[in-house]
Write a protein that holds these residues in place. Structure first.
Motif, PDB file in Angstrom:
ATOM      1  N   HIS A 360       3.196   4.291  -0.429  1.00 54.29           N
ATOM      2  CA  HIS A 360       2.792   2.986   0.098  1.00 54.29           C
ATOM      3  C   HIS A 360       3.322   2.764   1.513  1.00 54.29           C
ATOM      4  O   HIS A 360       4.174   1.905   1.768  1.00 54.29           O
ATOM      5  CB  HIS A 360       3.252   1.891  -0.856  1.00 54.29           C
ATOM      6  CG  HIS A 360       2.688   2.049  -2.237  1.00 54.29           C
ATOM      7  ND1 HIS A 360       3.213   1.451  -3.351  1.00 54.29           N
ATOM      8  CD2 HIS A 360       1.607   2.771  -2.690  1.00 54.29           C
ATOM      9  CE1 HIS A 360       2.513   1.778  -4.426  1.00 54.29           C
ATOM     10  NE2 HIS A 360       1.535   2.578  -4.036  1.00 54.29           N
ATOM     11  N   PHE A 361       2.752   3.557   2.435  1.00 58.19           N
ATOM     12  CA  PHE A 361       3.074   3.468   3.855  1.00 58.19           C
ATOM     13  C   PHE A 361       1.776   3.634   4.630  1.00 58.19           C
ATOM     14  O   PHE A 361       0.847   4.301   4.166  1.00 58.19           O
ATOM     15  CB  PHE A 361       4.063   4.561   4.263  1.00 58.19           C
ATOM     16  CG  PHE A 361       5.374   4.506   3.528  1.00 58.19           C
ATOM     17  CD1 PHE A 361       6.432   3.748   4.020  1.00 58.19           C
ATOM     18  CD2 PHE A 361       5.547   5.199   2.339  1.00 58.19           C
ATOM     19  CE1 PHE A 361       7.642   3.684   3.330  1.00 58.19           C
ATOM     20  CE2 PHE A 361       6.747   5.147   1.640  1.00 58.19           C
ATOM     21  CZ  PHE A 361       7.794   4.377   2.143  1.00 58.19           C
ATOM     22  N   ALA A 362       1.705   3.040   5.804  1.00 56.40           N
ATOM     23  CA  ALA A 362       0.471   3.120   6.592  1.00 56.40           C
ATOM     24  C   ALA A 362       0.792   2.934   8.076  1.00 56.40           C
ATOM     25  O   ALA A 362       1.836   2.380   8.450  1.00 56.40           O
ATOM     26  CB  ALA A 362      -0.524   2.055   6.134  1.00 56.40           C
ATOM     27  N   VAL A 363      -0.127   3.394   8.907  1.00 59.15           N
ATOM     28  CA  VAL A 363      -0.076   3.106  10.347  1.00 59.15           C
ATOM     29  C   VAL A 363      -1.346   2.393  10.803  1.00 59.15           C
ATOM     30  O   VAL A 363      -1.400   1.880  11.914  1.00 59.15           O
ATOM     31  CB  VAL A 363       0.121   4.392  11.189  1.00 59.15           C
ATOM     32  CG1 VAL A 363       1.462   5.027  10.900  1.00 59.15           C
ATOM     33  CG2 VAL A 363      -1.024   5.390  10.948  1.00 59.15           C
ATOM     34  N   ASP A 364      -2.372   2.375   9.941  1.00 59.16           N
ATOM     35  CA  ASP A 364      -3.659   1.783  10.315  1.00 59.16           C
ATOM     36  C   ASP A 364      -4.161   0.849   9.228  1.00 59.16           C
ATOM     37  O   ASP A 364      -3.806   0.984   8.048  1.00 59.16           O
ATOM     38  CB  ASP A 364      -4.710   2.876  10.545  1.00 59.16           C
ATOM     39  CG  ASP A 364      -4.475   3.671  11.810  1.00 59.16           C
ATOM     40  OD1 ASP A 364      -4.117   3.048  12.835  1.00 59.16           O
ATOM     41  OD2 ASP A 364      -4.638   4.902  11.777  1.00 59.16           O
TER      42      ASP A 364
END
Length: 490
Positions: A360-364
């Motif tokens: 559960h990680f994102a950049v977008d």
């Protein structure tokens, strides 16, 4: 290049429609005789293009031979509603097994990525149950994607050759526009992971009418285990929903969360026989991951239990007309981890584009960028360049098998946690995860080296795996670089 891409895209769509049509035609008579079964295999053979696809055909031929479980599996297809045979079964076979390698290669050359085999979407995290250990509870229930946003994700996915969409949550059937959206995309197939408690007669009728949906029903094994995690009475409601769907000719699957407490039950002959009796054609086994409500490392299947699950899944495949998959133990069949857009991604209820349903990680965010741009982010590229994370594909996961990999990728790309508590995977839980990974390595490495000759032959015929393995900066070395902390922690 854009003109070449457009030509490749048109060819891919034409080939998909042709493949699905050939398979669909063969499926209409497959249940009648072994001669008809041979006709289905011949139809599939005509669509195969690559060495690996031909290996799949050879396996299918053996699997469906008289007396083998696949023979019964495919003959059971005659009980499905014609809409389901034409749209879901034929579509899945065309998408999963017979994708156009030339189109995949053209997209790889142009954008540096293949179209994901499946795109996972959680339109909403709302749910009518509160299951122990569910990650959905950590998201904000108030956030959900609009109908237009979900529609756009699917349309963008189809435009790059992705036609398998996995709908999650929460409980997907709580999301009111879901079936209307699916109806507008008849050439794609949808796996809907559901607790089944909302599947009444009216919903079951609609599912069969559309034909391109497979309810994938969550179950924990026995009635006691299921009700303990999902609430009293849930097991009986699941059984009733399965009966309702089977009687109408729906495609049904199951999803079981493997924990340290239920491996024997969910891989037993009794459980497999019950799933066949209830009308399931396939099933997914997901190991408990410490990402939900009050994560508990002791609930993760231990190293020996990981192998017990793997062997149990193979036993079911070899003895029952039920195609089952172990999301970790079958890493060999997928060339390792699927995440980061290599084979799949997850888009959560806020639009964050996550590398995996459990990472559960994102950049977008899909609301800010086109899908293709999200797939080519530095974060996802970093994960893909490190894949397959190691030589033993029985240990494919950057979260629990190589925990330093996810930590390093998140930190050097500035990825943000997509809900409160998500960062624990790369902070507080790291010592325990590294210790767990070492135990799994000690158990599964000898098995990989001594018992997996068939796997090495399979991977030799996988051009994408060979390309990743042979590129400059060997993938396993890059993964070791990311996991240097492991030695210090353990």
């Amino acid at each position: 290049m854009p003109e070449q891409s457009a030509v490749a895209k048109a060819r891919e769509r034409r080939d998909y429609e042709r493949t699905a049509s050939i398979i669909s035609g063969a499926l209409t008579v497959v249940g009648s005789s072994d001669l008809a079964m041979k006709g289905l295999m011949a139809a599939v053979k005509r669509t195969a293009k690559s060495d690996q696809q031909n290996m799949i055909v050879d396996w299918l031929k053996q699997y469906t031979a008289p007396g083998n479980p696949g023979n019964t599996f495919f003959k059971n297809i005659r009980h499905l509603h014609p809409n389901v045979r034409k749209r879901f079964v034929a579509g899945m076979m065309a998408n999963f097994f017979m994708r156009d390698p030339e189109y995949t290669e053209s997209l790889l050359q142009e954008k540096g990525i293949s179209s994901p085999t499946a795109i996972l979407i959680s339109p909403s995290m709302s749910c009518n149950l509160q299951c122990v250990g569910c990650y959905a509870s950590e998201y904000d229930f108030e956030d959900q994607l609009t109908e237009e946003e979900v529609e756009s994700i699917i349309t963008q996915g189809e435009a790059i050759g992705s036609r398998v969409f996995v709908m999650l949550g929460g409980e997907p059937f709580v999301y009111k526009p879901l079936l209307d959206i699916i109806e507008r995309h008849p050439q794609s197939v949808f796996m809907v992971f559901t607790n089944a408690t909302m599947i009444n007669d009216r919903l079951a009728d609609r599912i069969v009418e559309l034909g391109n949906i497979c309810p994938t029903i969550s179950i924990e094994g026995t009635k006691e285990q299921t009700d303990a995690r999902r609430g009293a009475g849930t097991y009986d409601r699941i059984m009733a929903a399965m009966d309702r769907l089977r009687e109408r000719g729906a495609m049904i699957a199951f999803s079981a969360t493997a924990t340290s407490q239920n491996i024997a039950e969910i891989t037993s002959d009794e459980f497999a026989d019950l799933m066949v009796e209830k009308g399931c054609f396939y099933g997914w086994y997901f190991s408990y991951m410490p990402v939900g409500r009050e994560p508990d490392l002791t609930l993760m299947p231990g190293p020996e239990q990981r192998d017990q699950l793997r062997r149990g899944v193979m036993h079911i495949r070899n003895t029952r007309p039920l195609l089952v998959a172990d999301f970790w133990g079958d890493g060999t069949l997928t060339g390792g981890c699927l995440s980061g857009g290599r084979k799949y991604i997850h888009i959560n209820n806020k639009g964050d584009v996550e590398p995996c349903i459990f990472a559960h990680f994102a950049v977008d965010n899909i609301k800010d960028k086109p899908l293709l741009d999200c797939l080519t982010s530095d974060f996802f590229k970093d994960l893909r360049r490190m894949q397959p994370f190691g030589k033993n594909l029985l240990r494919p996961c950057p979260i629990i098998d190589h925990p330093g990999v996810l930590k390093r990728a998140v930190e050097r790309n500035g990825a943000y946690p997509t809900h409160d508590g998500a960062a624990e995977l790369i902070t507080d839980l790291q010592p325990g995860l590294h210790k767990y990974a070492q135990g799994v390595k000690d158990v599964l490495n000898p098995i990989w080296e001594n018992e997996m000759d068939w796997a090495h032959k399979w991977l030799e015929a996988d051009p994408e795996y060979q390309r990743r393995k042979q590129r400059p900066g060997d993938a396993s070395q890059l993964a070791d670089e990311a996991g240097e902390a492991e030695k210090a922690v353990v």
